[in-house]
Enzyme design. Structure first.
Site, short mmCIF file in Angstrom:
data_model
loop_
_atom_site.label_atom_id
_atom_site.label_comp_id
_atom_site.label_asym_id
_atom_site.label_seq_id
_atom_site.Cartn_x
_atom_site.Cartn_y
_atom_site.Cartn_z
N ASP A 153 6.71 36.02 -12.07
CA ASP A 153 7.50 35.59 -11.25
C ASP A 153 7.91 36.23 -9.86
O ASP A 153 7.91 35.49 -8.70
CB ASP A 153 9.14 35.37 -12.13
CG ASP A 153 10.28 34.76 -11.19
OD1 ASP A 153 10.39 33.55 -11.39
OD2 ASP A 153 10.73 35.63 -10.43
N THR A 189 11.68 31.10 -10.21
CA THR A 189 10.27 30.29 -10.55
C THR A 189 9.77 30.24 -11.97
O THR A 189 9.29 29.04 -12.28
CB THR A 189 9.00 31.26 -9.88
OG1 THR A 189 9.44 31.46 -8.43
CG2 THR A 189 7.85 30.22 -9.77
N ASP A 190 10.07 31.27 -12.80
CA ASP A 190 9.93 31.02 -14.16
C ASP A 190 10.85 29.75 -14.95
O ASP A 190 10.48 28.95 -15.54
CB ASP A 190 10.25 32.31 -15.02
CG ASP A 190 9.08 33.27 -15.14
OD1 ASP A 190 7.83 32.94 -14.74
OD2 ASP A 190 9.42 34.39 -15.32
N LEU A 191 12.02 29.95 -14.40
CA LEU A 191 13.09 28.95 -15.06
C LEU A 191 12.73 27.33 -14.55
O LEU A 191 12.87 26.61 -15.14
CB LEU A 191 14.48 29.33 -14.45
CG LEU A 191 15.09 30.66 -15.07
CD1 LEU A 191 16.28 30.90 -14.47
CD2 LEU A 191 15.01 30.66 -16.58
N GLY A 249 9.82 26.23 -16.40
CA GLY A 249 10.05 25.89 -18.01
C GLY A 249 10.87 24.41 -17.76
O GLY A 249 10.48 23.58 -18.43
#
Length: 409
Positions: free
Chosen positions: A149, A181-183, A186
């Site tokens: 991320d 960015t990860d969230l 997802g």
């Protein structure tokens, strides 16, 4: 009375770990899917060890469950499988036959070595929806790079527009305070999976979903990306200010900070009238938003001086009364004591095998007919291995004992 759940008919085999994949599968679990979290025997999801802090037991002592892990794994069941072993690979293929979705975030090509890639699995489950999450996607010169991320926030442009202005103290690039960015990956993966399931239900066809953190980061720049594409000029950092609207930023009061989000000329006029500076509303250099953007460097110090004369409570009360968007900058202690957060019941306390109970943030998806109130704590490592092998695959106690003896589970 049993409450219907939107995805109660869906089973997800989740081979992902850390955040982007688990965030996606947690959304699906919130919506009622049976999410089977496949973890490495002995260690499990990396985030189980990402502490402190850890959940506390009834005596206030640390359990083995890191708060980071708890944030992204509610409502799931955990099974431990050694997918590097032939027996483990066979077990995963057996589970795929009973699943609708496979979610994974392994490096490009890694699962193909195990016969667990999309092409291999769709041969045994033709209508399978298979979602891969990687840093850079399945093709391109960076496809085989590991993606994290923090790196993607830098590479994808987010840090070029986040942080204080370069010409002010403290200026320079800054990452977001959470793994944004990860969230967002997802979230996009959740949407793509739901769309693929809808297509499957209409056509009988499964499909492959290729999600990349870099793609998501570029896409989520929204107006910043559009500004660049339409001007050819790379946007810069504005700190807590807005590149296109003035005033739309933080201000220091006499006892703390507030945010003033003046979205139009009428709101700006009311803002300066409350502050005793109506002259700033009619001034020839500040009367319209384009003028205020053009002359922000001279206007903002005048507004800052005006705001600093009064308390935070004064500004919030007075501006709310006249319809100017404003608010405090809360820490999380403030957030979870906020009357609106309390009224929306965003925190729930659920039973937990080692902590007794643990507090979780409730899903923000509020649905009238298929509620998302999943009061199931994130699972312990391998907590449901035997249950899944019995209920989903029909294995006997002897067969389960043999798998354990072989180190498969």
């Amino acid at each position: 009375m049993t409450v219907a759940q939107a995805l109660g008919h869906i089973r997800v085999l989740d081979l992902s770990r850390v955040l982007a994949g688990p965030w996606c599968s947690q959304n699906l679990a919130d919506l009622g899917a049976d999410v089977i979290k496949v973890e490495r025997p002995g260690s499990g999801d990396d985030t189980r060890a990402w502490g402190p802090p850890y959940a506390k037991d009834a005596e206030g002592k640390d359990t083995t469950e890191a708060a980071y892990y708890l944030a992204a794994n509610r409502g799931k069941r955990s099974i431990t499988v050694d997918i590097a072993s032939a027996g483990g690979q066979a077990l995963i293929r057996e589970l795929v036959r009973h699943s609708d979705v496979v979610l994974e975030n392994y490096k490009v090509g890694q699962l193909k070595r195990y016969g667990l890639d999309y092409e291999s699995l769709k041969a045994i489950k033709p209508d399978l929806v298979y979602c891969s999450i990687t840093g850079f996607g399945q093709n391109g010169p960076y496809a085989h790079r590991a993606g994290y991320d923090f790196l993607i926030q830098g590479m994808g442009g987010l840090m070029s527009v986040t942080g204080e202005r370069d010409d002010l103290p403290g200026g320079g690039p800054q990452k977001a305070g959470v793994a944004l960015t990860d969230l967002m990956t997802g979230m996009y993966a959740t949407i793509a999976i739901l769309a693929a399931l809808t297509h499957r239900d209409r056509s009988g066809e499964g499909q492959y979903i290729d999600m990349a953190l870099l793609d998501v980061q570029v896409a989520m720049l929204a107006n910043m990306g559009s500004n660049y594409l339409n001007s050819g000029k790379a946007p810069k950092r504005w700190g807590n200010a807005h590149p296109n609207i003035v005033p739309y930023q933080t201000f220091a009061c006499s006892d703390g900070y507030i945010i003033v989000a003046s979205g139009n000329d009428g709101q700006y006029q009311k803002f300066v009238e409350v502050g005793g500076r109506p002259d700033l509303a009619t001034h020839e250099r500040y009367a319209t938003n384009p003028l205020r953007v053009q002359h922000r460097d001279e206007l903002v110090p005048l507004l800052a001086g005006m705001v600093a004369k009064q308390t935070r409570a004064f500004w919030i009360e007075q501006l709310e009364a006249v319809g100017v968007p404003c608010g405090p900058i809360n820490n999380l202690d403030d957030v979870y004591k906020n009357p609106q957060v309390l009224a929306r019941e965003l925190v729930m306390e659920v039973p937990h095998p080692t902590a007794g109970t643990t507090k979780l943030v409730r899903s923000p998806m509020k649905m009238s007919r298929t509620p998302t109130d999943v009061a199931v704590a994130p699972p312990l490592l391998g907590q449901h291995t035997d249950d899944i092998l019995r209920e989903v695959l029909g294995h006997s106690d002897a067969e389960i004992a043999a798998l354990r003896a072989q180190g498969v589970v």
